[in-house]
Design a protein around this motif. Structure first.
Motif, PDB file in Angstrom:
ATOM      1  N   ASP A 376       0.820  -1.212   0.000  1.00  0.00           N
ATOM      2  CA  ASP A 376       0.000   0.000   0.000  1.00  0.00           C
ATOM      3  C   ASP A 376       0.852   1.260   0.000  1.00  0.00           C
ATOM      4  OD1 ASP A 376      -2.874  -0.912   0.191  1.00  0.00           O
ATOM      5  OD2 ASP A 376      -2.037  -1.995   1.889  1.00  0.00           O
ATOM      6  N   GLU A 377       2.018   1.210   0.633  1.00  0.00           N
ATOM      7  CA  GLU A 377       2.909   2.363   0.672  1.00  0.00           C
ATOM      8  C   GLU A 377       3.832   2.313  -0.540  1.00  0.00           C
ATOM      9  OE1 GLU A 377       4.650   5.667   1.123  1.00  0.00           O
ATOM     10  OE2 GLU A 377       3.123   5.124   2.611  1.00  0.00           O
ATOM     11  N   PRO A 378       3.643   3.182  -1.538  1.00  0.00           N
ATOM     12  CA  PRO A 378       4.401   3.075  -2.794  1.00  0.00           C
ATOM     13  C   PRO A 378       5.895   3.310  -2.642  1.00  0.00           C
ATOM     14  CG  PRO A 378       3.154   5.129  -2.728  1.00  0.00           C
ATOM     15  CD  PRO A 378       2.713   4.328  -1.538  1.00  0.00           C
ATOM     16  N   ARG A 379       6.323   4.048  -1.632  1.00  0.00           N
ATOM     17  CA  ARG A 379       7.739   4.363  -1.477  1.00  0.00           C
ATOM     18  C   ARG A 379       8.497   3.327  -0.649  1.00  0.00           C
ATOM     19  NH1 ARG A 379       7.746  10.934  -0.280  1.00  0.00           N
ATOM     20  NH2 ARG A 379       6.644  11.551  -2.200  1.00  0.00           N
ATOM     21  N   ALA A 380       7.808   2.368  -0.159  1.00  0.00           N
ATOM     22  CA  ALA A 380       8.454   1.372   0.702  1.00  0.00           C
ATOM     23  C   ALA A 380       9.392   0.478  -0.098  1.00  0.00           C
ATOM     24  CB  ALA A 380       7.401   0.530   1.405  1.00  0.00           C
ATOM     25  N   ASP A 381      10.452   0.017   0.558  1.00  0.00           N
ATOM     26  CA  ASP A 381      11.422  -0.894  -0.046  1.00  0.00           C
ATOM     27  C   ASP A 381      10.879  -2.316   0.077  1.00  0.00           C
ATOM     28  OD1 ASP A 381      13.548  -2.280  -1.009  1.00  0.00           O
ATOM     29  OD2 ASP A 381      14.993  -1.580   0.488  1.00  0.00           O
ATOM     30  N   LEU A 382      10.774  -3.022  -1.053  1.00  0.00           N
ATOM     31  CA  LEU A 382      10.202  -4.363  -1.031  1.00  0.00           C
ATOM     32  C   LEU A 382      11.035  -5.326  -0.193  1.00  0.00           C
ATOM     33  CD1 LEU A 382       8.957  -4.905  -4.707  1.00  0.00           C
ATOM     34  CD2 LEU A 382       7.636  -4.303  -2.691  1.00  0.00           C
ATOM     35  N   SER A 383      12.349  -5.160  -0.215  1.00  0.00           N
ATOM     36  CA  SER A 383      13.204  -6.051   0.575  1.00  0.00           C
ATOM     37  C   SER A 383      13.011  -5.848   2.072  1.00  0.00           C
ATOM     38  CB  SER A 383      14.679  -5.833   0.209  1.00  0.00           C
ATOM     39  OG  SER A 383      15.081  -4.505   0.510  1.00  0.00           O
ATOM     40  N   GLU A 384      12.474  -4.689   2.442  1.00  0.00           N
ATOM     41  CA  GLU A 384      12.184  -4.410   3.846  1.00  0.00           C
ATOM     42  C   GLU A 384      10.738  -4.743   4.199  1.00  0.00           C
ATOM     43  OE1 GLU A 384      14.381  -3.546   6.066  1.00  0.00           O
ATOM     44  OE2 GLU A 384      15.998  -3.437   4.588  1.00  0.00           O
ATOM     45  N   SER A 385       9.954  -5.132   3.193  1.00  0.00           N
ATOM     46  CA  SER A 385       8.535  -5.415   3.410  1.00  0.00           C
ATOM     47  C   SER A 385       8.215  -6.896   3.319  1.00  0.00           C
ATOM     48  CB  SER A 385       7.688  -4.649   2.377  1.00  0.00           C
ATOM     49  OG  SER A 385       7.953  -3.264   2.429  1.00  0.00           O
ATOM     50  N   PHE A 386       9.014  -7.655   2.554  1.00  0.00           N
ATOM     51  CA  PHE A 386       8.796  -9.090   2.389  1.00  0.00           C
ATOM     52  C   PHE A 386      10.123  -9.825   2.522  1.00  0.00           C
ATOM     53  CE2 PHE A 386       5.510  -6.971  -0.138  1.00  0.00           C
ATOM     54  CZ  PHE A 386       4.358  -7.581   0.334  1.00  0.00           C
ATOM     55  N   PHE A 387      10.044 -11.138   2.719  1.00  0.00           N
ATOM     56  CA  PHE A 387      11.237 -11.981   2.723  1.00  0.00           C
ATOM     57  C   PHE A 387      10.929 -13.260   1.938  1.00  0.00           C
ATOM     58  CE2 PHE A 387       8.868 -12.984   6.591  1.00  0.00           C
ATOM     59  CZ  PHE A 387       8.776 -14.374   6.560  1.00  0.00           C
ATOM     60  N   VAL A 388      11.943 -13.847   1.347  1.00  0.00           N
ATOM     61  CA  VAL A 388      11.772 -15.062   0.557  1.00  0.00           C
ATOM     62  C   VAL A 388      11.293 -16.185   1.469  1.00  0.00           C
ATOM     63  CG1 VAL A 388      12.933 -16.792  -0.860  1.00  0.00           C
ATOM     64  CG2 VAL A 388      13.506 -14.381  -1.125  1.00  0.00           C
ATOM     65  N   GLY A 389      10.227 -16.852   1.044  1.00  0.00           N
ATOM     66  CA  GLY A 389       9.630 -17.906   1.846  1.00  0.00           C
ATOM     67  C   GLY A 389       8.447 -17.436   2.665  1.00  0.00           C
ATOM     68  N   GLN A 390       8.158 -16.137   2.666  1.00  0.00           N
ATOM     69  CA  GLN A 390       7.077 -15.594   3.478  1.00  0.00           C
ATOM     70  C   GLN A 390       5.719 -16.074   2.978  1.00  0.00           C
ATOM     71  OE1 GLN A 390       7.170 -11.337   3.926  1.00  0.00           O
ATOM     72  NE2 GLN A 390       5.040 -11.183   4.549  1.00  0.00           N
ATOM     73  N   SER A 391       4.854 -16.461   3.899  1.00  0.00           N
ATOM     74  CA  SER A 391       3.477 -16.815   3.564  1.00  0.00           C
ATOM     75  C   SER A 391       2.708 -15.546   3.244  1.00  0.00           C
ATOM     76  CB  SER A 391       2.813 -17.548   4.730  1.00  0.00           C
ATOM     77  OG  SER A 391       3.554 -18.682   5.106  1.00  0.00           O
ATOM     78  N   VAL A 392       1.968 -15.554   2.141  1.00  0.00           N
ATOM     79  CA  VAL A 392       1.215 -14.371   1.725  1.00  0.00           C
ATOM     80  C   VAL A 392      -0.145 -14.789   1.195  1.00  0.00           C
ATOM     81  CG1 VAL A 392       3.234 -12.948   1.183  1.00  0.00           C
ATOM     82  CG2 VAL A 392       2.266 -14.440  -0.575  1.00  0.00           C
ATOM     83  N   ARG A 393      -1.050 -13.808   1.190  1.00  0.00           N
ATOM     84  CA  ARG A 393      -2.333 -13.929   0.506  1.00  0.00           C
ATOM     85  C   ARG A 393      -2.263 -13.048  -0.733  1.00  0.00           C
ATOM     86  NH1 ARG A 393      -7.187 -15.187   2.868  1.00  0.00           N
ATOM     87  NH2 ARG A 393      -8.108 -13.202   2.184  1.00  0.00           N
ATOM     88  N   ALA A 394      -2.522 -13.641  -1.882  1.00  0.00           N
ATOM     89  CA  ALA A 394      -2.366 -12.924  -3.146  1.00  0.00           C
ATOM     90  C   ALA A 394      -3.715 -12.768  -3.838  1.00  0.00           C
ATOM     91  CB  ALA A 394      -1.399 -13.667  -4.061  1.00  0.00           C
ATOM     92  N   ASN A 395      -4.006 -11.556  -4.257  1.00  0.00           N
ATOM     93  CA  ASN A 395      -5.225 -11.254  -5.009  1.00  0.00           C
ATOM     94  C   ASN A 395      -4.913 -11.370  -6.501  1.00  0.00           C
ATOM     95  OD1 ASN A 395      -7.639 -10.370  -5.976  1.00  0.00           O
ATOM     96  ND2 ASN A 395      -7.626  -8.395  -4.928  1.00  0.00           N
ATOM     97  N   ILE A 396      -5.658 -12.215  -7.207  1.00  0.00           N
ATOM     98  CA  ILE A 396      -5.437 -12.426  -8.638  1.00  0.00           C
ATOM     99  C   ILE A 396      -6.026 -11.234  -9.391  1.00  0.00           C
ATOM    100  CG2 ILE A 396      -5.680 -14.003 -10.570  1.00  0.00           C
ATOM    101  CD1 ILE A 396      -4.213 -15.170  -8.153  1.00  0.00           C
ATOM    102  N   VAL A 397      -5.174 -10.369  -9.915  1.00  0.00           N
ATOM    103  CA  VAL A 397      -5.619  -9.163 -10.616  1.00  0.00           C
ATOM    104  C   VAL A 397      -5.904  -9.451 -12.082  1.00  0.00           C
ATOM    105  CG1 VAL A 397      -4.987  -6.810 -11.287  1.00  0.00           C
ATOM    106  CG2 VAL A 397      -4.352  -7.691  -9.022  1.00  0.00           C
ATOM    107  N   ASP A 398      -4.995 -10.171 -12.745  1.00  0.00           N
ATOM    108  CA  ASP A 398      -5.155 -10.420 -14.179  1.00  0.00           C
ATOM    109  C   ASP A 398      -4.496 -11.747 -14.544  1.00  0.00           C
ATOM    110  OD1 ASP A 398      -5.881  -9.506 -16.942  1.00  0.00           O
ATOM    111  OD2 ASP A 398      -3.715  -9.630 -17.199  1.00  0.00           O
ATOM    112  N   ILE A 399      -5.103 -12.427 -15.527  1.00  0.00           N
ATOM    113  CA  ILE A 399      -4.572 -13.704 -16.019  1.00  0.00           C
ATOM    114  C   ILE A 399      -4.447 -13.626 -17.527  1.00  0.00           C
ATOM    115  CG2 ILE A 399      -4.916 -16.196 -16.144  1.00  0.00           C
ATOM    116  CD1 ILE A 399      -6.709 -15.969 -13.676  1.00  0.00           C
TER     117      ILE A 399
END
Length: 744
Positions: A376-399
């Protein structure tokens, strides 16, 4: 029979792999040699270990070098004596490598000087021996008389270039370690057999099964000629995954830990064949800190009862112990055709780049969340927001079926949890950690937990007082402490040794800690029920039973998805301990973070603060006996003042089209959340225009986002139980007959 071998200076027996130097000059017969030959029996070619049994090792390089130098010195001295006695230059010696091929059989009369460190073999005069050449170096030919090697019909592996995948050959073990065995072949070629390729039972020690010098049959699994690395296996015919019907993508299996590395756990999967699986450290739990704790406690031989097959690579299974994936195993997609737009699916982060985040589901099915949709925060660093292996809920936007591209959104505003599975997994894993910590502890020392239950009254003695609160000891319970924070002292002034009666708010098995409270409103409710009908003495005797009975009765009054007002009692690192005043101060628990916000800063809470939450799970064995709640601030439902909510409600009137997320599927209705704080249902008669399907809800999944039109307001007077009536009929969504519904 083989006579006892000579002993070298180190006191160890030499290996039976003989080292000879060719020479045209025969041995000089001495009286001892003649006597020995006359009494010797015929040599029987049997498998004698090259080195001592029991996992012993061969001579070190320094010792071997020293012995070789002594042998060379003996040959040189003999040559000088021969030259002086006969005069002239000695004849040129034959180079063994020019006439003897590696692995060839060495038969006929054998001449040459036997090194003094070699095993002493006595034979009959004129006996014919058969050896196999193991290697040639300088003036030495190394041979063996082991029956398995001499009679082997398998291909000879004498160079790294000959090592091809699937090649089966004979070799001998030169070194045994915990993680595997080293095997040598002809001409110094060697390879490595990893522990999981040894074919051992889980938890077995390789050194107790194999010994150095043992001849083994092995299969080449892979070879890198450039680095001279050969990977081997003692399992000549590996079990194929396709041979076991229970082993398939998305199935649940169990296994026993075989070995552990800092990055992963290798397990033997319980199946028809001998299959190995790998659980990476991040897949041991949904919560990152708990996964690290599990990794530090696991040991070979431990059993993991529930493992999800998330990928199959040859005969190796990639496994996961994440509760979020195991719980929804049947709903996890493995093919792009199984995905639906606007649905929310559980997965895990498999890679992070500067421009976005890759999320994997089952197999190799992977979606991509660009930076603009990852947080939600566009300026946030992704490496500081997620880590490899993290469990997430993903919303399917487009296929995009043509390009096989899946666009995802990981924003908390569109992927927030709709149940309490995140906090539920935390408590279940906490119990596993406690069981691992107490694996070496007697059962009686673990039974202390049975003496406490959430919401019960217990007695204790004040042991210590500090600025944070009171530390309490319990009678007849060792190494278990109770803690009463300052907020829960209830204004009481207590000294060291004072006896207190407090309410149990939380139990940590791993920390052996019980959180207590002396707040009058939490205690008085239990006392009132017994004081009106029983004497004070009898009340003290049966207080625990009645208190528990009253608590269970209150819990039954609460319903799943019911919204309640709660008060924060204690703030933990991962969750809040809450009480519900309107329901007899029933104790509940709520997570302060979510799957997608584990690394993000959490909202700050304080004791005594009022919050709004929904009941998501009642007390049962799967919730560790806890009432689980979901905070509105975590689920994305705003708990802003009434004036702000009124504006949001105006856009959800009868006739309006809303986007709702499915929270529960019942036999006759589907429960959904929509708007900022609304809950509704879609009746079975409001799904399709024509009810031709026997299972109209078969196309729905929990977490899926659907479009629906509001057709009626809530009829229940209790706002906590009120549900809006929705319809997903195509005809209703197109606006047909809306005039009729607007009059309802």
């Amino acid at each position: 029979m083989v006579a006892p071998s000579k002993k070298v200076a180190s006191g160890k027996r030499n290996d039976s792999t003989k080292v000879f130097k060719s020479s045209k000059k025969p041995f000089k017969k001495t009286k001892d040699d003649v006597a020995a030959r006359s009494e010797a029996m015929a040599l029987q070619l049997e498998d004698v270990p090259d080195f001592p049994r029991g996992g012993g090792t061969s001579l070190s390089k320094t010792e071997r070098k020293k012995i070789y130098e002594e042998v060379d010195a003996e040959f040189e001295a003999e040559e000088r004596v021969s030259k002086r006695s006969k005069g002239g230059k000695p004849k040129k010696k034959r180079n063994p490598s020019e006439v003897d091929e590696l692995g060839s059989l060495f038969d006929g009369g054998l001449t040459g000087k036997r090194p003094r460190y070699a095993n002493k073999i006595t034979i009959k005069v004129g006996a014919e021996l058969i050896f196999r050449v193991l290697g040639c170096k300088s003036k030495r030919i190394t041979v063996t008389c082991k029956k398995t090697l001499v009679k082997s019909k398998l291909p000879i592996l004498s160079s790294y270039a000959d090592a091809t995948e699937g090649l089966v050959t004979h070799g001998w073990i030169t070194k045994i370690e915990k993680h595997g065995c080293f095997v040598r072949f002809y001409n110094g070629v060697q390879g490595f057999v990893a522990r999981f390729e040894l074919g051992l039972e889980p938890g077995s020690d390789p050194s107790s099964v194999f010994h150095v010098g043992e001849v083994v049959k092995c299969r080449v699994t892979s070879a890198v000629h450039g680095t001279r690395r050969i990977n081997l296996s003692f399992m000549i015919k590996p079990t194929s995954v396709s041979e076991d019907d229970s082993i398939k993508l998305g199935s649940i299996v169990s296994g026993v830990i075989d070995s552990i590395t800092p990055q992963a756990v290798t397990v033997h999967v319980k199946s028809k064949g001998l299959l190995k699986g790998t659980v990476s450290a991040e897949h041991l739990a949904d919560h990152h800190d708990q996964a690290k704790m599990m990794m530090s406690l696991l040991r070979p031989g431990f059993e993991l009862d529930k493992l999800l097959i998330i990928d199959i690579e040859g005969n190796n299974l990639a496994l996961s112990s994440k509760y979020s994936l195991i719980k929804l195993a049947e709903e996890l997609p493995s093919d792009i055709s199984q995905l639906q737009p606007n649905s929310v699916v559980h997965g895990y982060v498999c890679n992070l780049i500067e421009n976005g985040c890759f999320v994997r589901f089952l197999g190799r099915l992977t979606g991509f969340a660009p930076r603009s949709k990852a947080i939600d925060e566009p300026r946030a660093d992704l490496s500081e927001s997620f880590f490899v292996g993290q469990s997430v809920r993903a919303n399917i936007v487009d296929i995009n079926q043509e390009k096989s591209r899946i666009t995802l959104s990981l924003k908390q505003s569109s992927c927030a949890s709709v149940d309490a599975s995140f906090i539920q997994e935390y408590f279940l894993t906490d119990e596993k950690i406690s069981d691992l910590q107490s694996s070496d502890v007697t059962e009686s020392e673990c039974s202390w937990v049975e003496k406490f239950s959430i919401g019960s009254l217990v007695k204790g003695t004040v042991h210590e007082q500090n600025e944070l609160g009171l530390v309490v000891n319990f009678d007849n319970i060792d190494n278990v402490l109770g803690f009463i924070p300052q907020y829960h002292l209830g204004g009481a002034t207590l000294e060291h040794g004072s006896v207190v009666e407090a309410v149990v708010l939380d139990i940590s098995r791993a920390e052996r800690l019980v959180d207590l409270s002396l707040r009058p409103e939490l205690i008085n409710n239990s006392i009132k029920e017994v004081s009106n009908n029983q004497s004070k003495k009898l009340a003290c005797d049966i207080l625990y039973f009645l208190f528990q009975k009253r608590r269970r009765g209150i819990s039954r009054e609460l319903e799943v998805h019911q919204r309640v007002s709660a008060v924060v009692e204690i703030v933990k690192e991962q969750y809040l301990i809450l009480s519900i005043p309107e329901h007899g101060y029933t104790i509940g628990y709520a997570s302060i973070s979510d799957y997608n916000t584990q690394k993000l800063p959490v909202k700050q809470f304080s004791a005594g603060q009022s919050v709004v939450a929904s009941v998501e799970a009642l007390q049962n064995s799967l919730t560790s006996g806890r009432l689980l709640l979901l905070l509105d601030s975590v689920s994305g439902i705003s708990d802003t003042p009434h004036s702000k909510r009124t504006k949001n409600k105006s856009s959800c009137g009868v006739g309006s089209v809303v986007h709702a997320e499915i929270t529960e599927i019942k036999p006759l209705e589907v429960r959904v959340n929509f708007g900022q704080s609304f809950r509704g249902r879609i009746h079975i008669t409001e799904v399709d225009d024509v009810s031709t399907s026997e299972e109209p809800f078969s196309k729905f999944r929990v977490g899926q986002s659907v479009s629906a039109r509001v057709i009626a307001k809530p009829w229940h007077t209790n706002i906590e139980k009120s549900l809006w009536e929705l319809s997903s009929k195509p005809e209703i969504l197109r606006g047909f007959r809306m005039l009729l519904f607007s009059l309802v």
